[in-house]
Design a protein around this motif. Structure first.
Motif, short mmCIF file in Angstrom:
data_model
loop_
_atom_site.label_atom_id
_atom_site.label_comp_id
_atom_site.label_asym_id
_atom_site.label_seq_id
_atom_site.Cartn_x
_atom_site.Cartn_y
_atom_site.Cartn_z
N SER A 185 62.94 -19.61 28.91
CA SER A 185 64.33 -19.51 28.24
C SER A 185 65.43 -19.74 29.44
CB SER A 185 64.41 -18.13 27.65
OG SER A 185 63.37 -18.00 26.59
N GLY A 205 67.53 -24.90 20.21
CA GLY A 205 67.01 -23.72 19.19
C GLY A 205 65.54 -23.23 19.91
N LYS A 206 64.86 -22.22 19.04
CA LYS A 206 63.72 -21.83 19.49
C LYS A 206 62.76 -21.83 18.08
CE LYS A 206 61.38 -17.86 21.81
NZ LYS A 206 61.52 -16.55 22.49
N PRO A 216 68.77 -16.84 21.76
CA PRO A 216 69.68 -17.78 21.04
C PRO A 216 71.16 -17.42 21.97
CG PRO A 216 68.40 -16.70 19.66
CD PRO A 216 67.92 -16.17 20.66
N ASP A 229 67.29 -20.45 15.53
CA ASP A 229 65.67 -20.17 15.55
C ASP A 229 64.93 -20.12 14.50
OD1 ASP A 229 66.04 -17.56 15.03
OD2 ASP A 229 65.52 -17.00 17.14
#
Length: 363
Positions: A185, A205-206, A216, A229
């Motif tokens: 991240s 985005g995840k 985020p 996400d």
């Protein structure tokens, strides 16, 4: 009173009609943020039902013992201190976290645990030796309206689709890693920052993981123009989702991030390359169509070497290695000596020139 029928099954058990004041007073979790927006406008007409919970079902629970998670992340991503006796609104879900818990949706509404600070109720199967036992909670009932149990997907602003617009997408970089807490991240946030400072409009985005607001928000702080996400699609976690949904999440996330003017999409894939959903994605032609290049985060030189080997065996273009290992000059030097991919200090990704060098050529 604890209740303990799936949303689509008939209701014959007792019903608790919720006082709107009580419902508003319950501490809301980040995973329930879209529901919380609805409740802020009108908290009337809700009830609690018994039944067998499913992933994503919303539950009102009471905290009975404080354990590993002492705070509950709010819809605004504030860490709310929890006290024994607090009523909390969270979601059932499965969790895969090697540094914390392996947990699954329980079979009933008996006592269970809070297994993620973002608001995840589950039954713990295993946990890491170095952490406290999970915070204990007692489900009071599944939140419902008009006899239907409410699921996070009922309030999510996006839906997973099997139809994609990937051929018209911008350039896409995925960030993967050796494991949880390998620096994915932070590397993604720095890469977003570098690309944004270079004058590009970036979306981030995840695609997989456990719902929480910190990643985020990191992407947003890094300069991402648009952030989403999997929780925006109504999933508290992605662990144990059927594979077609996981694959659809990746492509639907990229599609949703591809708004007008976006130059580059950067997507994080949670956990490590050996985690079930991730390992299958790497072999999927859809992943190769959707993702142009990968930045790989590792905690040490051996992990970096093995990870790059796994990715290249899958035919994936590795743009660079970064992550936690770059906090140690010696570890970074070791990695540079055994792999031919560039090893880039995480915070050097904030440099516009360095970030631009990682952009893929158009396929």
């Amino acid at each position: 009173m604890s209740l303990a029928v799936h949303p689509n099954e008939s209701r014959t058990a007792a019903v608790i009609h919720l006082d709107p004041v009580r419902l508003r007073s319950a501490k809301k979790a980040y995973t329930t943020r879209f529901l919380a927006d609805t409740l802020a406008l009108d908290a009337g007409g809700y009830e609690l039902l018994s039944g067998k919970p499913s992933a994503g079902d919303v539950v009102l629970a009471r905290v009975t013992e404080i354990g590993h998670h002492t705070r509950l992340e709010s819809p605004a991503s504030r860490r709310q201190s929890m006290f024994v006796g607090d009523e909390i609104l969270v979601a059932f879900g499965n969790r895969y976290a090697p540094d914390q818990f392996l947990a699954v949706v329980p079979e009933d509404l008996g006592p269970c645990s809070l297994v993620a600070g973002g608001g995840l109720a589950a039954k713990v199967l295993k946990q890491h030796d170095d952490i406290d036992k999970a915070t204990a909670i007692e489900p009071i009932g599944l939140l419902a309206k008009n006899g239907k149990v409410l699921n996070l997907q009922d309030f999510a602003p996006h839906r997973v689709s099997s139809e994609t617009q990937l051929p018209g997408r911008p350039k896409v970089i995925a960030v993967l890693g050796t494991s949880m807490n390998s620096g994915k991240s932070t590397a993604l946030g720095c890469l977003v920052n570098g690309l944004s400072r270079a004058g590009l409009t970036v979306a981030a985005g995840k695609a997989t993981g456990t719902g929480a607001g910190n990643d985020p928000m990191l992407y947003t702080d890094g300069g991402a123009h648009h952030v989403l996400d999997f929780t925006d699609f109504g999933f508290p976690t992605t662990y144990l989702l059927d594979y077609e949904t996981v694959r659809g999440l990746l492509t639907s996330l990229i599609d949703a991030l591809t708004t007008t003017g976006i130059d580059v999409v950067v997507v994080e894939i949670a956990d490590g390359v050996y985690q079930g959903e991730t390992a299958r994605l790497l072999q999927d032609p859809v992943f190769h169509t959707a993702v142009d290049r990968v930045v790989f985060a590792a905690a040490d030189a051996l992990g970096a070497t093995a990870g790059v080997q796994v990715l290249r065996q899958a035919g994936i273009d590795v743009a660079a290695v970064s992550g936690l290992l770059t906090a140690s000059p010696l570890a970074a030097q070791e990695a540079s000596g055994v792999i031919d991919a560039r090893v880039i200090d995480t915070f050097d990704l904030c440099d516009p020139a360095t970030a631009l060098e990682l952009l893929p050529e158009r396929k």
